[in-house]
Motif scaffolding. Structure first.
Motif, PDB file in Angstrom:
ATOM      1  N   TYR A   1      46.694   0.510 -69.571  1.00  0.00           N
ATOM      2  CA  TYR A   1      47.895  -0.539 -69.920  1.00  0.00           C
ATOM      3  C   TYR A   1      49.260  -0.016 -69.907  1.00  0.00           C
ATOM      4  CZ  TYR A   1      50.363  -4.173 -72.177  1.00  0.00           C
ATOM      5  OH  TYR A   1      51.337  -5.243 -72.507  1.00  0.00           O
ATOM      6  N   GLU A   2      49.704   0.914 -70.446  1.00  0.00           N
ATOM      7  CA  GLU A   2      50.890   1.530 -70.248  1.00  0.00           C
ATOM      8  C   GLU A   2      51.520   1.597 -69.009  1.00  0.00           C
ATOM      9  OE1 GLU A   2      50.624   4.957 -73.090  1.00  0.00           O
ATOM     10  OE2 GLU A   2      50.891   3.479 -74.867  1.00  0.00           O
TER      11      GLU A   2
ATOM     12  N   SER B   1      52.200  -1.826 -67.598  1.00  0.00           N
ATOM     13  CA  SER B   1      53.064  -2.387 -68.240  1.00  0.00           C
ATOM     14  C   SER B   1      54.423  -1.679 -68.167  1.00  0.00           C
ATOM     15  CB  SER B   1      52.728  -2.883 -69.741  1.00  0.00           C
ATOM     16  OG  SER B   1      52.627  -1.712 -70.423  1.00  0.00           O
ATOM     17  N   ASP B   2      54.526  -0.414 -68.060  1.00  0.00           N
ATOM     18  CA  ASP B   2      55.712   0.271 -67.782  1.00  0.00           C
ATOM     19  C   ASP B   2      56.401  -0.090 -66.387  1.00  0.00           C
ATOM     20  OD1 ASP B   2      55.604   1.388 -70.277  1.00  0.00           O
ATOM     21  OD2 ASP B   2      55.071   3.422 -69.561  1.00  0.00           O
TER      22      ASP B   2
ATOM     23  N   CYS C   1      47.072  -7.053 -68.042  1.00  0.00           N
ATOM     24  CA  CYS C   1      48.339  -7.190 -68.860  1.00  0.00           C
ATOM     25  C   CYS C   1      48.028  -8.532 -69.675  1.00  0.00           C
ATOM     26  CB  CYS C   1      49.384  -7.470 -67.872  1.00  0.00           C
ATOM     27  SG  CYS C   1      50.110  -5.966 -67.276  1.00  0.00           S
TER      28      CYS C   1
ATOM     29  N   SER D   1      44.331  -7.071 -72.374  1.00  0.00           N
ATOM     30  CA  SER D   1      45.091  -6.185 -73.318  1.00  0.00           C
ATOM     31  C   SER D   1      44.700  -6.984 -74.658  1.00  0.00           C
ATOM     32  CB  SER D   1      46.409  -6.254 -73.153  1.00  0.00           C
ATOM     33  OG  SER D   1      46.741  -7.669 -72.995  1.00  0.00           O
TER      34      SER D   1
ATOM     35  N   ARG E   1      50.188  -2.346 -78.575  1.00  0.00           N
ATOM     36  CA  ARG E   1      51.150  -2.128 -77.570  1.00  0.00           C
ATOM     37  C   ARG E   1      51.305  -3.328 -76.617  1.00  0.00           C
ATOM     38  NH1 ARG E   1      53.021   2.044 -74.143  1.00  0.00           N
ATOM     39  NH2 ARG E   1      54.942   0.949 -74.146  1.00  0.00           N
ATOM     40  N   HIS E   2      50.547  -4.103 -76.620  1.00  0.00           N
ATOM     41  CA  HIS E   2      51.062  -5.372 -75.720  1.00  0.00           C
ATOM     42  C   HIS E   2      52.024  -6.136 -76.504  1.00  0.00           C
ATOM     43  CE1 HIS E   2      50.424  -8.601 -73.212  1.00  0.00           C
ATOM     44  NE2 HIS E   2      50.129  -9.597 -74.102  1.00  0.00           N
TER      45      HIS E   2
ATOM     46  N   THR F   1      55.313  -4.775 -75.905  1.00  0.00           N
ATOM     47  CA  THR F   1      55.710  -5.014 -74.884  1.00  0.00           C
ATOM     48  C   THR F   1      56.467  -6.313 -74.663  1.00  0.00           C
ATOM     49  OG1 THR F   1      54.125  -3.801 -73.705  1.00  0.00           O
ATOM     50  CG2 THR F   1      55.461  -5.041 -72.405  1.00  0.00           C
TER      51      THR F   1
END
Lengths: 207, 227
Positions: free
Chosen positions: A76-77, A80-81, A122, A126, A136-137, A140
């Motif tokens: 995911y990181e 999303s990054d 995403c 997530s 974390r989502h 973001t």
């Protein structure tokens, strides 16, 4: 997710530096977990599925990740990054706020439309993963809200749009995107661009 | 012809429990199971609300669970449907259809936030967990948002831009509001939601009424809350 050419290693002995192989293996697992989760959903995905899709050994998997959640969080990181960086870069080519926002949106929609697995991971999986991934989502999404807030147009009324405006805007845009994904229209996401760009301006417009 | 059928035949066709459970199951079993799933999902999320935990909390046998529900998902969906229906009725009762549109939206919003604050576990199930609990639950969540959208749509008649407003505006407003509520629920801050009502109302009304007028209506609601 399409693996970059460098992540496909020839079978057998290759004489590549160990660090390179390790990094490469890790990326292969991350790419695989995105594909598998997008296809089956986070809940139904097992470490065995990921290992098979990544064509690595169970031992290698556990050298890199503690468990399924750890692996999915890293994936995911990664996506999303990449998303945030691409959007920021796109916005950077413009001077004024509406154009910057439009460029960032266009980049996100294009990325989702061309990589539906990334869109699903995403925006939907997530949440399904819960725990650290969903936390974390949310972070973001808060980052997006912050970006919107810093560029917000000057208020005209006595009571300017409240701080929650940008949070709700991000949530609203996510809702429209999720609806398209849930209805199997991920490939057509780019058609939303005009609408989403207009929605971003509405809270600051006086009538 | 119904009258010519034997008593046993007719008894056999009697509606059993609400969702096709056994005809003679002790009353309240199903309700207990639903209440247990609401509580557990609120506490630990859908993923960790196992059938074992549900039957333990509901104090029913595992077989009883399966008398009423095919699986965990069916139980979750039943809890979702019943909660949404009950909320819809409770909120509708607080909205005076004779009042102006901004006032109707204001009372609907206040009723919603009060309900979320009063029943955080149920709110978590419907708003936080449903979109994350698989495709069937997500589809129901989407339908719930779509069910609220027409309430906002009426605001287009008050807007000089009316029909020119983006097609997805209502879903974006409802979805955005739901997102804001979700953030508070995730942080176990549902109790703070009623005090955020003026702010949320302003966000909801601005696209229709413009920044100034929406600010005025929100100010009125804030003044009423303080008074």
């Amino acid at each position: 997710v399409t693996a970059a050419p460098s992540t496909r290693l020839p079978a057998g002995r290759h004489g590549l530096p160990r660090e390179f192989i390790k990094r490469n293996q890790r990326e292969r697992v991350l790419t695989a977990v995105v594909d598998v989760v997008a296809e089956r959903g986070y809940e139904a995905t097992t470490v065995a599925d990921v290992i098979k899709a990544a064509r690595i050994s169970r031992r290698t998997f556990y050298e890199h990740f503690r468990d399924k959640e750890d692996c999915f969080l890293a994936a995911y990181e990664m996506v999303s990054d990449h998303l945030v960086e691409s959007m920021t870069a796109a916005a950077g080519s413009f001077e004024d706020w509406p154009q910057q926002m439009r460029a960032a949106l266009a980049t996100m929609l294009e990325l989702f439309a061309t990589e539906p697995e990334v869109a699903r991971v995403c925006m939907i999986e997530s949440l399904a993963a819960g725990g650290r991934v969903v936390a974390r989502h949310r972070e973001t999404m808060q980052r997006f809200a912050e970006l919107l807030r810093t560029g917000r147009p000057r208020p005209t009324g006595e009571r300017p749009p409240p701080p929650m405006t940008e949070e709700a805007l991000v949530g609203g845009i996510v809702s429209l995107i999720v609806r398209e994904i849930a209805n199997g229209r991920t490939a057509q996401l780019e058609q939303l661009l005009d609408e989403l760009a207009e929605l971003l301006e509405l809270p600051y417009r006086d009538v | 012809m119904a009258a010519s059928r034997s008593l046993s035949e007719r008894l056999g066709k009697l509606p059993s429990d609400r969702d096709g459970g056994p005809a003679f199951a002790p009353k309240g079993q199903r309700e207990r199971i639903v209440a247990a799933v609401v509580e557990l999902v609120g506490e630990r999320g859908y993923r960790k609300a196992t059938i074992e935990a549900i039957v333990k909390k509901a104090r029913v046998a595992l077989s009883t669970f399966y008398d009423h529900f095919e699986d965990r998902e069916a139980c979750f969906l039943a809890a979702f449907d019943e909660s949404v229906e009950a909320a819809r009725e409770a909120i509708a009762a607080q909205v005076d259809r004779e009042r102006s549109w901004p006032d109707q939206i204001a009372s609907g919003l206040l009723a919603t936030l009060d309900l979320v604050a009063a029943e955080p576990a149920r709110a978590k199930l419907c708003l936080l967990e449903a979109p994350a609990a698989g495709d069937a639950a997500l589809a129901r969540y989407e339908r719930m948002l779509e069910g609220i959208a027409p309430e906002l749509q009426a605001g287009r008649e008050l807007s000089p831009q009316g029909a020119r407003l983006p097609e997805g505006l209502e879903i974006a407003v409802v979805g955005g509001l739901a997102w804001s509520v979700q953030q508070r629920l995730a942080e176990d801050q549902a109790g703070r939601l009623p005090e955020l009502a003026p702010e949320m109302l302003q966000v909801m009304l601005t696209p229709y009424l413009g920044e100034r007028e929406a600010g005025r209506v929100a100010g009125r609601v804030e003044a009423r809350a303080v008074a």
